[in-house]
Scaffold this active site. Structure first.
Site: not given
Length: 239
Positions: A138-139
């Site tokens: 996600e990040h």
């Protein structure tokens, strides 16, 4: 979860909507799954996740802080440090232990770190990049001596943070781009919420008499192969 139901089906005071967008806890995510189809949804978001690519030039204190910042979200959140430096890995572990003694959210953050997180030692930066693209987080943070060059080789992520001064918390609050992002490896094929999320693309066909005559035999042939003779007859009428 109750708000999701209200948005999907309406109440005396809430009009039903067309699409529901945004992250939430596991109950919100399950509610979105159940109403999907009755309304559109952006994605089914899992716990917060991050990968940090770092080499020997990264500050281990900063790496530790960035790792714990993801872990404090949820007991199921995780951070993976992918590094080419065994020294950095060891120093980061020491700083995580030190910071956990003063961090108000230390109990939750350390639970996530110990249960879900890991450090991967790569032989070289190429291997680190390959591993990260497979994880599709996600990040994704990059803290290396050639951060921008490394970033060009990364393709699967929700949001990318490039350089020593770009921690993921900036993305949570102040750096700009939307922060509703794909989790659970969905970054391999999807992206975060953006303007396109709220738009739809419809197709329109306007066909002239001449165009219909040209298309008719081709359509009739294909329909016949499938055994859809009503389709075939409809096409032949335009021939």
């Amino acid at each position: 979860a109750q708000a999701i139901a209200a948005f999907a089906y309406g109440t005396e005071s809430v009009k039903p909507v067309d699409i529901i967008v945004g992250p939430g806890n596991k109950f919100v995510t399950e509610a979105k799954r159940q109403v999907s189809g009755a309304v559109g949804i952006d994605m089914l978001a899992g716990p917060s996740e991050a990968v940090i690519i770092a080499d020997e030039t990264a500050n281990p204190e900063w790496v530790a802080a960035d790792a714990l910042s993801r872990c404090e979200h949820d007991p199921n959140s995780w951070t993976i440090l992918v590094t080419t430096s065994e020294k950095l890995a060891g120093e980061t572990l020491k700083f995580i232990e030190e910071q956990s003694k003063t961090l108000p959210t230390a109990e939750l953050a350390m639970e996530s770190w110990k249960n879900n997180s890991k450090i991967l030692l790569a032989d070289n930066m190429d291997e680190a990049i390959k591993l990260t693209n497979e994880i599709a987080p996600e990040h994704l943070q990059v803290m290396t001596k050639d951060s921008e060059k490394v970033a060009l080789e990364l393709h699967n992520f929700g949001s990318l943070f490039v350089g020593y001064y770009a921690p993921v918390p900036f993305g949570d609050y102040v750096s700009g781009p939307n922060h509703i992002l794909p989790t659970m490896r969905c970054a391999r094929f999807s992206n975060g919420v953006n303007a396109q999320t709220f738009l739809k693309i419809s197709s329109v066909q306007i066909i002239s008499k001449e165009g219909g005559a040209y298309l008719s035999p081709h359509c009739a042939y294909l329909a016949g192969i499938e055994g859809l003779y009503g389709h075939q007859y409809s096409a032949k009428l335009r021939g």
